[in-house]
Motif scaffolding. Structure first.
Motif, PDB file in Angstrom:
ATOM      1  N   SER A 202     114.477 -21.117 -55.493  1.00 39.57           N
ATOM      2  CA  SER A 202     115.938 -21.079 -55.573  1.00 39.57           C
ATOM      3  C   SER A 202     116.593 -21.207 -54.206  1.00 39.57           C
ATOM      4  N   GLU A 205     116.768 -24.879 -53.779  1.00 39.17           N
ATOM      5  CA  GLU A 205     117.655 -25.496 -54.764  1.00 39.17           C
ATOM      6  C   GLU A 205     119.128 -25.228 -54.490  1.00 39.17           C
ATOM      7  N   LYS A 206     119.430 -24.139 -53.785  1.00 40.16           N
ATOM      8  CA  LYS A 206     120.819 -23.778 -53.513  1.00 40.16           C
ATOM      9  C   LYS A 206     121.352 -24.345 -52.200  1.00 40.16           C
ATOM     10  N   ASP A 208     122.550 -27.157 -51.555  1.00 41.17           N
ATOM     11  CA  ASP A 208     123.790 -27.927 -51.701  1.00 41.17           C
ATOM     12  C   ASP A 208     125.028 -27.052 -51.701  1.00 41.17           C
ATOM     13  N   ALA A 239     112.936 -34.644 -57.254  1.00 39.23           N
ATOM     14  CA  ALA A 239     113.310 -33.713 -58.323  1.00 39.23           C
ATOM     15  C   ALA A 239     114.595 -32.975 -57.968  1.00 39.23           C
ATOM     16  N   LEU A 240     114.742 -32.598 -56.700  1.00 35.25           N
ATOM     17  CA  LEU A 240     115.951 -31.897 -56.275  1.00 35.25           C
ATOM     18  C   LEU A 240     117.160 -32.822 -56.296  1.00 35.25           C
ATOM     19  N   ASP A 242     117.708 -35.123 -58.450  1.00 29.35           N
ATOM     20  CA  ASP A 242     118.143 -35.209 -59.846  1.00 29.35           C
ATOM     21  C   ASP A 242     119.060 -34.053 -60.221  1.00 29.35           C
ATOM     22  N   LYS A 243     118.987 -32.969 -59.422  1.00 30.13           N
ATOM     23  CA  LYS A 243     119.844 -31.815 -59.673  1.00 30.13           C
ATOM     24  C   LYS A 243     121.154 -31.898 -58.886  1.00 30.13           C
ATOM     25  N   GLY A 244     121.329 -33.017 -58.182  1.00 27.32           N
ATOM     26  CA  GLY A 244     122.593 -33.231 -57.488  1.00 27.32           C
ATOM     27  C   GLY A 244     122.643 -32.823 -56.027  1.00 27.32           C
TER      28      GLY A 244
END
Length: 300
Positions: A202, A205-206, A208, A239-240, A242-244
């Motif tokens: 996470s 992933e955070k 952004d 993959a990241l 694709d999450k924007g």
């Protein structure tokens, strides 16, 4: 998490030490055919930008990881290549290679892949030039090495070494290199293993959520202690994406992981004094940050 960290440490430690020994042996064997004085004279006649460009180009064509590029770097220096030019190779080799460009192109198109390659190449050239005045006096005494071309007999005549002598010298230097660096490798991989197993996904992933500028800074800070090749990192950033997540932040993370790993720092510590090592990492990190922010502002 503990099992992941232990597995990471075991596989990467043995793999990296074996790779280090193999590449050192090959580099020393190849170096035994070169005359350091002639190489030095030739490279010193090439203007600064061109010389660093050639070194960075060789790095692009040789897809080493950040750690396996270190023995080749020392081999270049011992062969007479100016240290600052060897640094351009050291930066370019893990940062940009054909595998990375093709994989990136299949994901984001050739425009992005080409821009990434150009940015990595530019960072390598500029880092070498920027470190030119610091490099020579800051190298440690480990760089001078025995040279087979300098062997002489009792009468003072130069003796051309046999292939067996070259191989034996290559193996001996590889063994010596590993004996001097294995502890540094284990420390670096151990720290990377701890981070690999315990840093939450996470946190990446955070990235952004920090914005186009701060996000890049955080991505570089997270990426630098890790260790991986670019071919391993690209599927992760795909993959990241694709999450924007912003393109510049992803590329900065990939560059930091592949170009500025902790195990690499530990290996370089055996051939660079702390001052040069700190300036080297700071210079390359600054280039990566600049590229990442630039991509975020231009590409979005």
């Amino acid at each position: 998490k503990v099992n992941d960290s232990v597995l990471f440490f075991i596989t990467h430690s043995f793999g990296l030490l074996a790779l280090l020994g193999a590449i050192t042996s090959l580099a020393v064997f190849a170096r035994s055919f070169l005359d350091a004085d002639k190489v030095r004279d030739h490279m010193s006649k090439i203007n600064t930008v061109k010389g660093h460009g050639i070194a960075a180009g060789i790095g692009v064509a040789t897809p080493f990881c950040s750690c396996s590029a270190v023995p080749v770097f020392t081999g270049f220096v011992r062969s007479g290549v100016p240290v600052s030019q060897a640094i351009s190779f050291l930066v370019a080799s893990p940062l940009v290679n054909e595998i990375a460009v093709v994989m990136l192109a299949t994901w984001s198109g050739w425009a992005i892949a080409g821009s990434y390659a150009a940015a990595g190449f530019a960072i390598a050239v500029m880092a070498g030039i920027a470190l030119k005045k610091y490099a020579k006096p800051e190298l440690t005494a480990i760089l001078p090495a025995r040279t087979l071309l300098g062997m002489v007999d009792q009468s003072g005549a130069v003796v051309k070494p046999t292939i067996t002598a070259r191989i034996n010298a290559a193996v001996a230097e590889a063994r010596e290199t590993i004996s001097k660096t294995w502890f540094y490798v284990l420390i670096g991989v151990g720290a990377g293993a701890a981070i690999h197993g315990w840093v939450p996904t996470s946190a990446i992933e955070k990235l952004d959520s920090y914005g186009p500028v701060i996000g890049v800074l955080v991505a570089v800070l997270i990426g630098m202690p890790l260790y991986s090749g670019i071919a391993t990192v690209i599927p992760v950033i795909t993959a990241l994406a694709d999450k924007g997540m912003p393109m510049g932040t992803l590329l900065a993370f990939a560059m930091a992981v592949t170009g500025l790993s902790l195990p690499e720092a530990m290996l370089l510590r055996s051939v660079m004094k702390p001052k040069l090592l700190a300036i080297y990492f700071a210079t390359v990190a600054a280039g990566i940050i600049f590229v990442g922010i630039g991509f975020n502002l231009v590409v979005g």
